[in-house]
Design an enzyme around this catalytic site. Structure first.
Site, mmCIF file in Angstrom:
data_model
loop_
_atom_site.group_PDB
_atom_site.id
_atom_site.type_symbol
_atom_site.label_atom_id
_atom_site.label_comp_id
_atom_site.label_asym_id
_atom_site.label_seq_id
_atom_site.Cartn_x
_atom_site.Cartn_y
_atom_site.Cartn_z
ATOM 1 N N ASP A 267 -11.322 3.292 5.057
ATOM 2 C CA ASP A 267 -12.302 4.160 4.397
ATOM 3 C C ASP A 267 -13.320 3.343 3.604
ATOM 4 O O ASP A 267 -14.521 3.657 3.614
ATOM 5 C CB ASP A 267 -11.587 5.141 3.455
ATOM 6 C CG ASP A 267 -10.775 6.183 4.216
ATOM 7 O OD1 ASP A 267 -10.988 6.329 5.432
ATOM 8 O OD2 ASP A 267 -9.917 6.834 3.590
ATOM 9 N N GLU B 128 -0.379 -4.251 -2.965
ATOM 10 C CA GLU B 128 1.005 -4.635 -2.675
ATOM 11 C C GLU B 128 1.659 -3.405 -2.073
ATOM 12 O O GLU B 128 1.639 -2.328 -2.665
ATOM 13 C CB GLU B 128 1.722 -5.089 -3.947
ATOM 14 C CG GLU B 128 3.061 -5.760 -3.679
ATOM 15 C CD GLU B 128 4.235 -4.814 -3.832
ATOM 16 O OE1 GLU B 128 4.915 -4.584 -2.804
ATOM 17 O OE2 GLU B 128 4.469 -4.299 -4.923
#
EC number: 1.2.1.88
Length: 554
Positions: free
Chosen positions: A284, A301
């Site tokens: 996106d 992460e």
């Protein structure tokens, strides 16, 4: 309020930093009594109403969502107001306004806020935040202590230390008549932080690390950790964090994220969560790249399929106990949790016997009973997905459930710690991440031939797309060296004769590569570098008298 004039009258040095001492909560201890009192007090106050926080204003949209207690899902712990489109727009504009004064604030003044927050959490807020983490996120006392107290305190203190070291890094060479220097600017725009449910400390560090470096942040907490994240903001506000620096915007993730990623001032994503979501966010951001003022920094992460490799020379008792902890602490709901184990056939019988003996000792139940080592999984969606994996294993010809395999959600979302032995090294439960960014309480074991140790290391390396944590258990130094080299890219945190979980700030910077994230290492200076944009300044002291150079002379 206008920016006050600041006299820079000294180069300040922050106090010496050490890891926060952890309390034990042993029977009859003062800290156990205080924590039990905090748990009772929190239960009494539930459900707690939590507003949105934008520009220091507590906003109540009336769009109410709930955070329930996972060990007692009929009980609503908190009711929180969900941000809407107008609120997010206000948060972005307010953050950019606050940024003008915040980034101009001298470093020592910014650092003071987070150092004070650490001290407030260490003493005044410790039991309140632990109670919220235990009830809301299903952690027992020790898991809450190492997370919501020790790790978050360490993040705040060590980040200040690392930031000071970064600012001190200056060009070592200056030509005659020139002074070179570098400034470490915050990013141009705002940071968007998306926090997970499983670590209160991460929910605190995701906005705090960029804010320390002069950035402003919009924080979207996990629906399953809103209360603990709200208390973190409460601590920071008491420590002196100015309004608008961190905007607290709980609510529908997709709607909020879509709006934020369409802002030209979006400068960075700081994310902990599932790999699937992270990849979608990356796409996106890429699709919106033409609208941004700068290339956004993407820091994430995500998940893992973390391994233990047991060599035939390993101390089996240690390997078993470390595996029990690595796989089943906090019901396996850690991104670093042990999910797959490879055991040499020559030690398998001893490993299996010891493992089942220790597994039988695990006490399961609500976190308020301190005898329980193991609590609930976080919510119904998690419970249902784990249940499907267990049922699959029961029907799979290559899989044998040797412990656990029981589940019950009548009162809380309890899935007993489950151990599967598979004859298929590419089995579904040994290769696939089970739920989002966490593994949950399902451990799969593959028994390999001792003479195939080197081949098994190659198997470990190629089986999973993830590379977060891993551990090797061996006493043979040549076996350790071989594993060290063969598994170099299989994990970002590698442990020898130690479980795959438990990284400490200041000691083991944490993060992984491949599908596990960008490996920017929370708990180190490396992470802070991602939220600054350097500017080089060259100042000349000597005027030139001719534009030509000696080589131009005839």
């Amino acid at each position: 309020m206008s920016q006050p004039q600041v006299a820079n009258l000294g180069i300040f040095k922050i106090p010496e930093i050490r890891n926060e001492p952890m309390k034990t909560y042993s029977p009859h201890s003062e800290e156990r009594a205080k924590l039990q009192a905090a748990l009772k007090e929190l239960r009494k106050k539930a459900p707690i109403e939590i507003p949105i926080l934008v520009n220091g204003e507590e906003i109540r949209t009336g769009k109410i969502e709930e955070q329930r207690i996972p060990s007692d899902h009929a009980t609503v712990l908190a009711k929180y107001h969900a941000a809407d489109h107008a609120t997010i727009d206000k948060a972005i504009k307010g953050a950019l306004t606050a940024k003008v004064n915040w980034e101009a604030l001298p470093f020592n003044d910014r650092a003071t806020i987070f150092l004070k927050a650490a001290d407030l959490l260490s003493v005044k807020y410790r039991y309140k935040l632990l109670a919220a983490t235990m009830l809301g996120q299903g952690k027992n006392a020790w898991q809450a202590e190492i997370d919501a107290a020790a790790e978050l305190i360490d993040f705040w203190r060590f980040n200040a230390k690392y930031a000071q070291e970064i600012y001190q890094q200056q060009p070592p060479i200056n030509s005659p008549g020139v002074w070179n220097r570098v400034e470490y600017r915050p990013l141009e725009g705002f940071v968007y932080a998306i926090a997970p449910f499983n670590f209160t400390a991460i929910g605190g560090n995701l906005p705090s690390a960029p804010a320390l470096m002069g950035n402003v942040v919009l924080l979207k907490p996990s629906p399953s950790a809103v209360l603990s994240n709200w208390i973190v903001l409460e601590i920071l506000r008491e420590a002196g964090l100015p309004d608008g620096v961190i905007q607290f915007v709980p609510g529908p993730a997709e709607d909020i994220t879509e709006q934020i990623l369409k802002s030209p001032d979006f400068a960075s994503l700081h994310f902990t969560g599932s790999t699937h979501v992270f990849k979608k966010l990356w796409r996106d951001i890429g699709n919106n790249i033409e609208i941004y003022k700068s290339y956004p920094r993407i820091v994430g992460e995500t998940g893992g399929k973390n391994f233990h490799v047991i060599h035939e020379s390993a101390n089996i008792e240690n390997a078993v106990l470390q595996t029990i902890r690595g796989a089943f602490e906090y019901a396996g709901q850690k991104c670093s949790a042990t999910s797959r184990v490879y055991v040499a056939d020559s030690v398998w019988d001893k490993f299996r016997t010891t493992l089942l003996t220790e597994h039988a000792k695990i006490k399961i139940g609500p976190v308020e009973d301190f005898k329980n080592f193991y609590g609930p999984v976080i919510h119904k969606a998690s419970f249902e997905k784990i249940k499907r994996y267990i049922e699959w294993a029961k029907d799979d010809a290559s899989s044998e459930i040797i412990a656990g395999g029981i589940y019950d959600d009548s009162k809380g979302y309890f899935v007993h710690p489950t151990i599967i032995v598979t004859s298929d090294p590419n089995s579904k439960t040994i290769a696939e991440e089970i739920f989002g960014q966490v593994h949950l309480p399902v451990l799969t074991i593959y028994v390999y031939k001792s003479e195939d140790y080197e081949k098994t290391l190659d198997l470990v390396n190629k089986t999973s797309e993830y590379a977060l944590t891993g551990a090797l258990f061996a006493q043979d130094r040549y076996a350790i060296l071989l594993g060290h080299n063969k598994l170099r890219n299989a994990s970002g945190n590698f442990y020898l004769n130690e479980k795959s979980t438990g990284a400490m700030v200041g000691q083991q910077p944490f993060g992984g590569a491949r599908a596990s994230g960008t490996n920017d290492k929370a708990g180190s200076a490396t992470l802070l570098y991602r939220f600054i944009s350097m500017r080089t300044i060259k100042e000349n002291f000597i005027n030139i008298e001719d534009f030509s150079y000696p080589s131009n002379l005839e």
